[in-house]
Write an enzyme that holds these catalytic residues in place. Structure first.
Site, mmCIF file in Angstrom:
data_model
loop_
_atom_site.group_PDB
_atom_site.id
_atom_site.type_symbol
_atom_site.label_atom_id
_atom_site.label_comp_id
_atom_site.label_asym_id
_atom_site.label_seq_id
_atom_site.Cartn_x
_atom_site.Cartn_y
_atom_site.Cartn_z
ATOM 1 N N PHE A 23 22.545 -44.497 81.089
ATOM 2 C CA PHE A 23 22.074 -44.820 82.442
ATOM 3 C C PHE A 23 21.652 -43.512 83.111
ATOM 4 C CE2 PHE A 23 21.696 -47.125 86.282
ATOM 5 C CZ PHE A 23 21.944 -48.459 86.031
ATOM 6 N N ALA A 57 28.490 -45.315 83.330
ATOM 7 C CA ALA A 57 29.697 -44.596 83.722
ATOM 8 C C ALA A 57 30.958 -45.447 83.534
ATOM 9 C CB ALA A 57 29.577 -44.160 85.175
ATOM 10 N N PHE A 58 30.817 -46.744 83.685
ATOM 11 C CA PHE A 58 31.982 -47.625 83.546
ATOM 12 C C PHE A 58 32.575 -47.552 82.136
ATOM 13 C CE2 PHE A 58 34.190 -51.723 83.208
ATOM 14 C CZ PHE A 58 34.876 -51.742 84.409
ATOM 15 N N ILE A 83 23.896 -43.455 90.956
ATOM 16 C CA ILE A 83 23.104 -43.314 92.190
ATOM 17 C C ILE A 83 23.288 -44.561 93.039
ATOM 18 C CG2 ILE A 83 20.790 -42.988 93.155
ATOM 19 C CD1 ILE A 83 20.054 -41.451 90.613
ATOM 20 N N HIS A 89 28.397 -51.907 94.248
ATOM 21 C CA HIS A 89 28.546 -51.622 92.821
ATOM 22 C C HIS A 89 28.853 -50.143 92.563
ATOM 23 C CE1 HIS A 89 27.883 -52.554 88.589
ATOM 24 N NE2 HIS A 89 27.063 -51.531 88.477
ATOM 25 N N PHE A 114 35.028 -33.173 83.894
ATOM 26 C CA PHE A 114 34.492 -34.368 84.563
ATOM 27 C C PHE A 114 33.166 -34.023 85.232
ATOM 28 C CE2 PHE A 114 34.573 -37.472 88.177
ATOM 29 C CZ PHE A 114 34.444 -38.613 87.393
ATOM 30 N N ARG A 128 21.730 -31.381 91.359
ATOM 31 C CA ARG A 128 22.964 -31.078 90.628
ATOM 32 C C ARG A 128 22.772 -31.053 89.116
ATOM 33 N NH1 ARG A 128 23.425 -32.816 95.331
ATOM 34 N NH2 ARG A 128 25.188 -32.280 96.680
HETATM 35 N N1 INI Z 1 26.010 -46.856 85.493
HETATM 36 C C1 INI Z 1 25.726 -45.548 85.640
HETATM 37 O O1 INI Z 1 26.127 -44.743 84.796
HETATM 38 N N2 INI Z 1 24.985 -45.117 86.684
HETATM 39 C C2 INI Z 1 24.507 -45.972 87.644
HETATM 40 O O2 INI Z 1 23.830 -45.494 88.611
HETATM 41 C C3 INI Z 1 24.804 -47.349 87.531
HETATM 42 N N3 INI Z 1 24.314 -48.269 88.509
HETATM 43 O O3 INI Z 1 23.712 -47.852 89.505
HETATM 44 O O4 INI Z 1 24.489 -49.500 88.378
HETATM 45 C C4 INI Z 1 25.580 -47.780 86.406
HETATM 46 N N4 INI Z 1 25.899 -49.083 86.240
HETATM 47 C C5 INI Z 1 26.262 -49.625 84.951
HETATM 48 C C6 INI Z 1 27.741 -49.573 84.672
HETATM 49 O O5 INI Z 1 28.189 -48.231 84.488
HETATM 50 C C7 INI Z 1 28.074 -50.348 83.405
HETATM 51 O O6 INI Z 1 27.380 -49.787 82.308
HETATM 52 C C8 INI Z 1 27.711 -51.833 83.528
HETATM 53 O O7 INI Z 1 28.316 -52.400 84.662
HETATM 54 C C9 INI Z 1 28.145 -52.606 82.262
HETATM 55 O O8 INI Z 1 29.557 -52.512 82.055
#
Ligand code: INI
Length: 154
Positions: A23, A57-58, A83, A89, A114, A128
């Site tokens: 992402f 990131a999740f 972002i 979310h 991190f 950044r």
């Molecule tokens: N994941 C990111 O790494 N950056 C983002 O900006 C972002 N936004 O904006 O939604 C994002 N969402 C996805 C999330 O991390 C998971 O991959 C998704 O929910 C599936 O589990």
């Protein structure tokens, strides 16, 4: 005189995993590059690093956990970029990532730098990722290296 413990900054011989999100990869690739550049300039052999891509990131904490439990790495650098959009979310993703990475670090004892950007807009992210505000991938790699070297002395 108090005894002082300081981590030295030599990365020779270290095995490192860089966990990076797909992402916002336009930004995240700069963070990966910064981390690699920092570590190789401090002595790490590039062949001793692995770059592990995750969706967002999740997913970072789970993959950091598995990498830490494998025992293959002296440290991990986690990089990503969230972002803010028009819904909450952003807050869930950022806080779960930060909380999860901290939990993995404490549970595993493996230092994790991190480097998650949590930005209100693209300009803040660009700043950044190697522009006005430095490169947070470099900072995360530096923090991981220093922590590895501190832990060796405790
Ligand atoms: N994941 C990111 O790494 N950056 C983002 O900006 C972002 N936004 O904006 O939604 C994002 N969402 C996805 C999330 O991390 C998971 O991959 C998704 O929910 C599936 O589990």
């Amino acid at each position: 005189m108090p005894k002082s413990i300081d981590g030295h900054m030599k990365a020779d011989g270290l095995k490192v995993a860089i966990v990076a999100t797909r992402f916002n990869d336009f930004i995240v690739d700069r963070l990966v590059g910064g981390a690699m550049d920092f570590l190789t300039r401090h002595g790490m052999n590039p062949d001793d690093a692995v770059i592990i891509r995750v969706p967002g990131a999740f997913e970072v904490p789970l993959v950091c956990k598995k990498a830490a439990e494998s025992g293959k790495y002296d440290g991990i650098v986690a990089v990503g970029c969230v972002i803010r959009g028009g819904t909450p979310h952003f807050d869930y993703v950022c806080s779960e990532c930060a909380k999860g990475v901290a939990q993995v670090e404490l549970a595993s004892g493996t230092p994790i730098g991190f480097g998650l950007l949590t930005c209100d807009n693209l300009e803040q992210a660009i700043d950044r990722a190697g522009v006005k505000a430095g490169n947070k991938g470099v900072e995360a790699a530096s923090a991981m290296l220093e922590t590895i070297r501190v832990l060796e002395q405790l």
